[in-house]
Design an enzyme around this catalytic site. Structure first.
Site, PDB file in Angstrom:
ATOM      1  N   ASP A 106      -4.236  -1.885  10.159  1.00 10.32           N
ATOM      2  CA  ASP A 106      -5.315  -2.563   9.440  1.00 10.32           C
ATOM      3  C   ASP A 106      -4.894  -3.975   9.022  1.00 10.32           C
ATOM      4  O   ASP A 106      -5.637  -4.944   9.177  1.00 10.32           O
ATOM      5  CB  ASP A 106      -5.708  -1.768   8.192  1.00 10.32           C
ATOM      6  CG  ASP A 106      -6.025  -0.312   8.506  1.00 10.32           C
ATOM      7  OD1 ASP A 106      -6.128   0.032   9.696  1.00 10.32           O
ATOM      8  OD2 ASP A 106      -6.157   0.467   7.553  1.00 10.32           O
ATOM      9  N   GLU A 129       0.834  -1.215   0.000  1.00  9.98           N
ATOM     10  CA  GLU A 129       0.000   0.000   0.000  1.00  9.98           C
ATOM     11  C   GLU A 129       0.870   1.267   0.000  1.00  9.98           C
ATOM     12  O   GLU A 129       0.593   2.215  -0.726  1.00  9.98           O
ATOM     13  CB  GLU A 129      -0.943  -0.016   1.203  1.00  9.98           C
ATOM     14  CG  GLU A 129      -1.920   1.136   1.165  1.00  9.98           C
ATOM     15  CD  GLU A 129      -3.253   0.863   1.840  1.00  9.98           C
ATOM     16  OE1 GLU A 129      -3.497  -0.270   2.292  1.00  9.98           O
ATOM     17  OE2 GLU A 129      -4.064   1.797   1.896  1.00  9.98           O
TER      18      GLU A 129
HETATM   19  C1  GLA Z   1      -5.975   4.124   8.018  1.00 10.81           C
HETATM   20  C2  GLA Z   1      -4.557   3.561   7.904  1.00 10.81           C
HETATM   21  C3  GLA Z   1      -4.076   3.026   9.247  1.00 10.81           C
HETATM   22  C4  GLA Z   1      -4.258   4.030  10.360  1.00 10.81           C
HETATM   23  C5  GLA Z   1      -5.673   4.638  10.324  1.00 10.81           C
HETATM   24  C6  GLA Z   1      -5.832   5.750  11.295  1.00 10.81           C
HETATM   25  O1  GLA Z   1      -6.863   3.098   8.299  1.00 10.81           O
HETATM   26  O2  GLA Z   1      -4.501   2.537   6.939  1.00 10.81           O
HETATM   27  O3  GLA Z   1      -2.740   2.606   9.153  1.00 10.81           O
HETATM   28  O4  GLA Z   1      -3.284   5.027  10.292  1.00 10.81           O
HETATM   29  O5  GLA Z   1      -6.013   5.103   9.039  1.00 10.81           O
HETATM   30  O6  GLA Z   1      -5.732   5.302  12.598  1.00 10.81           O
END
Ligand code: GLA
Length: 380
Positions: free
Chosen positions: A170, A158
């Protein structure tokens, strides 16, 4: 048609295996992960689903069941190139490129993907897709890959290829979820500590209907501001700062506010893990409210519709739980925790409407296991 039937229709034979990789909801700890801090997500029932069968020519051929059976194909060691004609395939390409760049000996594969994670909700539809693809390709190649390693590859895909400088939350939540538990993740060491959710607590997710489109720029800008604050204080990451250090640091008011969110949010995550472990929904609710206020006022990643939805849920739930925006921000979903016996009354009373005037999407969720094999019959 089940996913396996759709696979067979596209490729003329049944899949060799099927896997699922869950989305996640973050209970607390927003924009702390890329600051080496703490987060408290759990994997949830909505998921990406992948059916796959090996190919001997090295080619990756993918059909997207949710996009009318659209097809794309590439070699995993081809240089990554976003393809405007097949944007749905970008995350999958990014994952196969990241795996190839790690030097993994992948087999070619025919792959069918579908999913139930709502897109643009901040529930990690893309991370779950990438972790699911990685899990399927590892299984086809007979490779055992630890959850943290899988998450790091998906994150690299990503960041390096899609272009969002995201953290690890995530992907790690999707890879290492545990039924009935939230995950206290130390994003520096990648240690994952399961925290049992209180008996009788219900996770509710309400999608504001404000789409999180084109937010990469704002996300990357927040990350740069955090890195500037850490550099100004001479620490490796905001994880290493406290409020006293912030007060002494030569930070402009905006950078100070961004850093204050991260420093206070890290403390809230650790307190929240203790509150959950003690079954104290009321303390958890207070921490969620403080987290939302900090995202709204200091980090400035909420929008007025989301603030209104959070305020209404907080009022309906009262002191026995709480609500806050979840995920990267600028729209998306709100997470709430409340006693299960009150959930239906709360939802019945909710008057919030999406920008188009229709009722919001609501998910009644439980914490689920992370990515792994799936029963084909379940995958419709
Ligand atoms: C997105 C990003 C995560 C994190 C959140 C905020 O989901 O992918 O890595 O930074 O935002 O907490």
């Amino acid at each position: 048609m089940t996913l396996a039937q759709q696979f067979a229709a596209a490729f003329g034979a049944p899949p060799a295996l099927t896997v699922r990789a869950p989305g996640r909801v973050n209970l607390i700890g927003e924009h702390t992960d890329y600051n080496d801090g703490f987060v408290l997500p759990c994997a949830i029932g909505v998921e990406s689903r992948i059916a796959a069968r090996p190919r001997s020519d090295g080619l990756i051929r993918v059909t997207a069941c949710d996009f009318g059976g659209a097809m794309a194909e590439w070699q995993p060691d081809d240089a990554f190139a976003a393809n405007a004609a097949e944007p749905w395939a970008d995350y999958i390409r990014a994952m196969t490129t990241a795996m190839a760049q790690r030097g993994l000996a992948l087999t070619g594969a025919d792959i069918a993907v579908s999913g139930t994670v709502p897109k643009g909700a901040g529930l990690s539809s893309s991370a779950s897709l990438m972790v699911g693809i990685g899990t399927a390709l590892a299984a086809l190649a007979g490779l055992t890959i630890a959850p943290a390693e899988m998450a790091l590859m998906a994150q690299a895909g990503e960041c390096d290829h899609v272009g969002v400088r995201c953290g690890i939350m995530d992907q790690l939540a999707s890879a290492s979820g545990l039924r009935g538990h939230a995950l206290l993740i130390d994003c520096r060491s990648l240690a994952v500590q399961p925290v049992a959710l209180p008996q009788g607590a219900q996770i509710l997710i309400v999608h504001s209907g404000v789409a999180r489109g084109l937010v990469e720029g704002a996300y990357n800008e927040r990350r740069a501001q955090c890195e500037a604050a850490a550099a100004a204080m001479g620490v490796a990451a905001l994880r290493d700062a406290d409020l006293a250090m912030l007060e002494r640091a030569p930070l402009d008011p905006l950078t100070l506010a961004r850093a204050r969110h991260v420093v206070t949010e890290n403390a809230r995550v650790l307190a929240a893990a203790e509150a959950l472990a003690a079954g104290d929904l009321s303390a958890m609710g207070e921490l969620m409210a403080a987290s939302h206020a900090s995202m709204r006022d200091d980090f400035q990643i909420t929008v007025p519709k989301v603030d209104a939805l959070v305020a209404e849920l907080q009022a309906l739930i009262g002191p026995e739980g709480g609500a806050r925006m979840t995920g990267g921000g600028f729209g998306g979903a709100v997470v709430a925790l409340c006693p299960a016996h009150r959930a239906e009354a709360v939802l019945d009373a909710l008057t919030y409407r999406k920008p188009d005037g229709t009722p919001p999407l609501i998910l009644r969720e439980t914490a689920c296991d992370g990515a792994g094999p799936a029963m084909t019959e379940d995958m419709t």
